[in-house]
Design a protein around this motif. Structure first.
Motif, PDB file in Angstrom:
ATOM      1  N   GLY A 202      43.873  57.281  26.929  1.00 32.05           N
ATOM      2  CA  GLY A 202      44.679  57.704  28.185  1.00 32.05           C
ATOM      3  C   GLY A 202      46.019  57.109  28.315  1.00 32.05           C
ATOM      4  O   GLY A 202      46.414  57.211  29.562  1.00 32.05           O
ATOM      5  N   LEU A 203      46.398  56.422  27.226  1.00 30.96           N
ATOM      6  CA  LEU A 203      47.764  55.725  27.380  1.00 30.96           C
ATOM      7  C   LEU A 203      48.678  56.576  26.638  1.00 30.96           C
ATOM      8  O   LEU A 203      48.346  57.435  25.800  1.00 30.96           O
ATOM      9  CB  LEU A 203      47.631  54.227  26.669  1.00 30.96           C
ATOM     10  CG  LEU A 203      46.546  53.296  27.432  1.00 30.96           C
ATOM     11  CD1 LEU A 203      46.603  52.174  26.598  1.00 30.96           C
ATOM     12  CD2 LEU A 203      46.918  53.244  28.895  1.00 30.96           C
ATOM     13  N   LEU A 204      50.176  56.170  26.872  1.00 33.08           N
ATOM     14  CA  LEU A 204      51.063  56.878  26.089  1.00 33.08           C
ATOM     15  C   LEU A 204      51.459  58.229  27.132  1.00 33.08           C
ATOM     16  O   LEU A 204      52.575  58.536  27.255  1.00 33.08           O
ATOM     17  CB  LEU A 204      51.021  57.260  24.771  1.00 33.08           C
ATOM     18  CG  LEU A 204      51.096  56.135  23.936  1.00 33.08           C
ATOM     19  CD1 LEU A 204      50.816  56.707  22.350  1.00 33.08           C
ATOM     20  CD2 LEU A 204      52.235  55.288  23.868  1.00 33.08           C
ATOM     21  N   ILE A 205      50.539  59.189  27.108  1.00 31.38           N
ATOM     22  CA  ILE A 205      51.091  60.277  27.803  1.00 31.38           C
ATOM     23  C   ILE A 205      50.088  60.601  29.159  1.00 31.38           C
ATOM     24  O   ILE A 205      50.804  61.218  29.953  1.00 31.38           O
ATOM     25  CB  ILE A 205      50.586  61.689  26.888  1.00 31.38           C
ATOM     26  CG1 ILE A 205      51.464  61.664  25.438  1.00 31.38           C
ATOM     27  CG2 ILE A 205      50.464  62.844  27.430  1.00 31.38           C
ATOM     28  CD1 ILE A 205      51.215  62.458  24.524  1.00 31.38           C
ATOM     29  N   ALA A 206      49.001  60.080  29.098  1.00 33.03           N
ATOM     30  CA  ALA A 206      48.111  60.624  30.349  1.00 33.03           C
ATOM     31  C   ALA A 206      48.677  59.828  31.799  1.00 33.03           C
ATOM     32  O   ALA A 206      49.442  58.748  31.512  1.00 33.03           O
ATOM     33  CB  ALA A 206      46.626  59.991  30.235  1.00 33.03           C
ATOM     34  N   ASN A 207      48.567  60.462  32.927  1.00 32.12           N
ATOM     35  CA  ASN A 207      49.159  59.784  34.166  1.00 32.12           C
ATOM     36  C   ASN A 207      48.214  58.836  34.536  1.00 32.12           C
ATOM     37  O   ASN A 207      48.629  58.239  35.578  1.00 32.12           O
ATOM     38  CB  ASN A 207      49.386  60.991  35.122  1.00 32.12           C
ATOM     39  CG  ASN A 207      48.011  61.833  35.488  1.00 32.12           C
ATOM     40  OD1 ASN A 207      46.848  61.192  35.195  1.00 32.12           O
ATOM     41  ND2 ASN A 207      48.293  62.937  35.898  1.00 32.12           N
ATOM     42  N   ALA A 208      47.039  58.510  33.855  1.00 28.47           N
ATOM     43  CA  ALA A 208      46.123  57.329  34.336  1.00 28.47           C
ATOM     44  C   ALA A 208      45.220  57.133  33.182  1.00 28.47           C
ATOM     45  O   ALA A 208      44.893  58.137  32.534  1.00 28.47           O
ATOM     46  CB  ALA A 208      45.212  57.737  35.400  1.00 28.47           C
ATOM     47  N   PRO A 209      44.701  55.950  32.753  1.00 29.16           N
ATOM     48  CA  PRO A 209      43.919  55.524  31.761  1.00 29.16           C
ATOM     49  C   PRO A 209      42.479  56.182  31.854  1.00 29.16           C
ATOM     50  O   PRO A 209      42.170  56.542  32.999  1.00 29.16           O
ATOM     51  CB  PRO A 209      43.746  54.067  31.916  1.00 29.16           C
ATOM     52  CG  PRO A 209      45.025  53.562  32.675  1.00 29.16           C
ATOM     53  CD  PRO A 209      45.247  54.483  33.665  1.00 29.16           C
ATOM     54  N   LEU A 210      41.911  56.341  30.754  1.00 26.05           N
ATOM     55  CA  LEU A 210      40.515  57.173  30.739  1.00 26.05           C
ATOM     56  C   LEU A 210      39.468  56.213  31.155  1.00 26.05           C
ATOM     57  O   LEU A 210      39.820  55.033  30.894  1.00 26.05           O
ATOM     58  CB  LEU A 210      40.287  57.858  29.542  1.00 26.05           C
ATOM     59  CG  LEU A 210      41.344  58.890  29.092  1.00 26.05           C
ATOM     60  CD1 LEU A 210      40.688  59.368  27.819  1.00 26.05           C
ATOM     61  CD2 LEU A 210      41.110  59.969  30.010  1.00 26.05           C
ATOM     62  N   THR A 211      38.491  56.613  32.076  1.00 26.40           N
ATOM     63  CA  THR A 211      37.386  55.844  32.054  1.00 26.40           C
ATOM     64  C   THR A 211      36.623  55.636  30.914  1.00 26.40           C
ATOM     65  O   THR A 211      36.663  56.591  30.234  1.00 26.40           O
ATOM     66  CB  THR A 211      36.398  56.098  33.174  1.00 26.40           C
ATOM     67  OG1 THR A 211      35.879  57.425  32.861  1.00 26.40           O
ATOM     68  CG2 THR A 211      37.155  56.630  34.592  1.00 26.40           C
ATOM     69  N   PRO A 212      35.524  54.753  30.674  1.00 24.09           N
ATOM     70  CA  PRO A 212      34.822  54.783  29.558  1.00 24.09           C
ATOM     71  C   PRO A 212      33.992  55.911  29.273  1.00 24.09           C
ATOM     72  O   PRO A 212      33.897  56.663  28.078  1.00 24.09           O
ATOM     73  CB  PRO A 212      33.780  53.718  29.708  1.00 24.09           C
ATOM     74  CG  PRO A 212      34.750  52.709  30.608  1.00 24.09           C
ATOM     75  CD  PRO A 212      35.419  53.805  31.501  1.00 24.09           C
ATOM     76  N   ALA A 213      33.470  56.758  30.364  1.00 20.84           N
ATOM     77  CA  ALA A 213      32.677  57.882  30.209  1.00 20.84           C
ATOM     78  C   ALA A 213      33.746  59.059  29.842  1.00 20.84           C
ATOM     79  O   ALA A 213      33.506  59.744  28.992  1.00 20.84           O
ATOM     80  CB  ALA A 213      32.201  58.286  31.677  1.00 20.84           C
ATOM     81  N   GLU A 214      34.697  59.231  30.385  1.00 26.17           N
ATOM     82  CA  GLU A 214      35.774  60.083  30.195  1.00 26.17           C
ATOM     83  C   GLU A 214      36.268  59.930  28.589  1.00 26.17           C
ATOM     84  O   GLU A 214      36.374  60.963  27.768  1.00 26.17           O
ATOM     85  CB  GLU A 214      37.198  60.193  30.924  1.00 26.17           C
ATOM     86  CG  GLU A 214      36.723  60.667  32.236  1.00 26.17           C
ATOM     87  CD  GLU A 214      38.102  60.145  33.365  1.00 26.17           C
ATOM     88  OE1 GLU A 214      38.152  60.770  34.467  1.00 26.17           O
ATOM     89  OE2 GLU A 214      39.073  59.381  32.930  1.00 26.17           O
ATOM     90  N   ARG A 215      36.440  58.714  28.193  1.00 29.17           N
ATOM     91  CA  ARG A 215      36.835  58.616  26.579  1.00 29.17           C
ATOM     92  C   ARG A 215      35.797  59.144  25.886  1.00 29.17           C
ATOM     93  O   ARG A 215      35.996  59.616  24.569  1.00 29.17           O
ATOM     94  CB  ARG A 215      37.149  57.024  26.474  1.00 29.17           C
ATOM     95  CG  ARG A 215      37.680  56.942  25.028  1.00 29.17           C
ATOM     96  CD  ARG A 215      38.335  55.465  24.890  1.00 29.17           C
ATOM     97  NE  ARG A 215      38.935  55.389  23.567  1.00 29.17           N
ATOM     98  CZ  ARG A 215      38.280  54.963  22.663  1.00 29.17           C
ATOM     99  NH1 ARG A 215      36.900  54.344  22.659  1.00 29.17           N
ATOM    100  NH2 ARG A 215      38.904  54.935  21.456  1.00 29.17           N
ATOM    101  N   ARG A 216      34.634  58.823  26.015  1.00 24.60           N
ATOM    102  CA  ARG A 216      33.411  59.269  25.136  1.00 24.60           C
ATOM    103  C   ARG A 216      33.508  61.097  25.110  1.00 24.60           C
ATOM    104  O   ARG A 216      33.360  61.597  24.175  1.00 24.60           O
ATOM    105  CB  ARG A 216      32.179  59.134  25.639  1.00 24.60           C
ATOM    106  CG  ARG A 216      31.702  57.390  25.572  1.00 24.60           C
ATOM    107  CD  ARG A 216      30.357  57.211  25.830  1.00 24.60           C
ATOM    108  NE  ARG A 216      29.866  56.973  27.074  1.00 24.60           N
ATOM    109  CZ  ARG A 216      30.425  56.130  27.995  1.00 24.60           C
ATOM    110  NH1 ARG A 216      30.574  54.966  27.825  1.00 24.60           N
ATOM    111  NH2 ARG A 216      29.868  56.007  29.231  1.00 24.60           N
ATOM    112  N   VAL A 217      33.686  61.622  26.352  1.00 19.17           N
ATOM    113  CA  VAL A 217      33.763  62.989  26.424  1.00 19.17           C
ATOM    114  C   VAL A 217      35.060  63.519  25.800  1.00 19.17           C
ATOM    115  O   VAL A 217      35.021  64.471  24.677  1.00 19.17           O
ATOM    116  CB  VAL A 217      33.929  63.511  27.790  1.00 19.17           C
ATOM    117  CG1 VAL A 217      34.180  64.985  27.596  1.00 19.17           C
ATOM    118  CG2 VAL A 217      32.345  63.207  28.764  1.00 19.17           C
ATOM    119  N   LEU A 218      36.008  62.700  26.010  1.00 24.82           N
ATOM    120  CA  LEU A 218      37.515  63.308  25.032  1.00 24.82           C
ATOM    121  C   LEU A 218      37.318  63.081  23.431  1.00 24.82           C
ATOM    122  O   LEU A 218      37.577  63.962  22.710  1.00 24.82           O
ATOM    123  CB  LEU A 218      38.273  62.148  25.603  1.00 24.82           C
ATOM    124  CG  LEU A 218      39.788  62.429  24.625  1.00 24.82           C
ATOM    125  CD1 LEU A 218      40.404  63.539  24.811  1.00 24.82           C
ATOM    126  CD2 LEU A 218      40.645  61.138  25.053  1.00 24.82           C
TER     127      LEU A 218
END
Length: 269
Positions: A202-218
């Motif tokens: 969730g870095l570079l482009i996203a407006n906020a870092p991803l949570t660990p749970a969101e990253r697994r889904v991503l």
């Protein structure tokens, strides 16, 4: 970086072939296998450079650093160690915490200094001789089994940098200029990979870092799985998965999976 022999320009040179093979291996990983790909890269670097351990990190520039900040606003955002044995993990955590304090070491200041988009540094060519008699070198090198390191910095934009540190123990010879050149060549050919790694957090482009749970889904989304499949794979309810998907889309400013995936093919921001 010393008077060591430079890497051969012959593309059939065995060392060059080893690097080309590693680039091909990295390209074979799917976007959803970001963590496995990073582990593979770190393991390959440890073998290639006869090293003891490898550290990967991400540093970001604070939007409003203090006026007299010795680190010029740069602070760690993510850190991963290939072999996080307890002593090493404790050392890394201590250094991470120190970077947020007012008691930073000369090595940390020099590490963050400069605006070069790409830089390779040998420890013994960077620090003065007296530094090696000090507490930082004893505590964070000798006490955890390290004696030398090479660092490489890759700037992905003006506010985000990737950092690699490769460590050797006291039984191994010091890193040479040629070792630094090999590591530098590997990293120059993998800027696309560093970008994918940062996007997956969730870095570079996203407006906020991803949570660990969101990253697994991503990562599952990027591997082509549907929401129902993702819920089953992650042992969560479909509603929870859908909530995470919507949050991911919102953070990246997209409306669907295809637009999300397209970000991985775009230019650096």
């Amino acid at each position: 970086m010393g008077n060591d022999m430079h890497l051969s320009t012959d593309p059939t040179d065995p060392q060059k072939q080893e690097i080309y093979a590693l680039w091909d291996q990295m390209a074979d990983f799917s976007v959803g296998d970001a963590d496995a790909a990073l582990t593979h890269l770190m393991s390959a670097l440890r073998t290639m450079l006869s090293a003891r351990n490898v550290l990967w990190g991400v540093v970001v520039r604070l939007p409003s650093p203090k006026r007299a900040d010795p680190l010029l606003g740069w602070r760690p955002r993510l850190v991963r160690v290939l072999d996080p044995i307890p002593a090493v993990a404790a050392s890394v955590q201590k250094q991470y915490d120190t970077l947020w304090s007012d008691h930073v070491d000369l090595s940390q200041i020099l590490s963050m200094s400069g605006d070069e988009p790409f830089r390779v540094r040998l420890l013994f060519e960077t620090l003065p001789p007296e530094w090696f008699d000090g507490e930082h070198y004893r505590r964070h090198y000798l006490d955890v089994g390290f004696a030398d390191s090479i660092s490489v910095r890759v700037a992905l934009n003006q506010d985000v940098r990737i950092r690699f540190f490769v460590f050797r123990d006291a039984q191994a010879p010091r890193f040479s200029a040629q070792d630094g050149q090999r590591l530098g060549l590997v990293m120059r050919g993998l800027r696309w990979f560093h970008r994918q790694q940062l996007l997956s957090h969730g870095l570079l482009i996203a407006n906020a870092p991803l949570t660990p749970a969101e990253r697994r889904v991503l990562l599952a989304l990027l591997d082509g799985h549907m929401e129902k499949e993702i819920a089953q794979r992650l042992d969560q309810s479909p509603n929870t998965t859908h909530f995470h998907v919507k949050s991911i889309y919102g953070k990246f400013g997209v409306r669907n999976r295809s637009t999300l995936a397209a970000l991985w093919l775009g230019k650096l921001q």
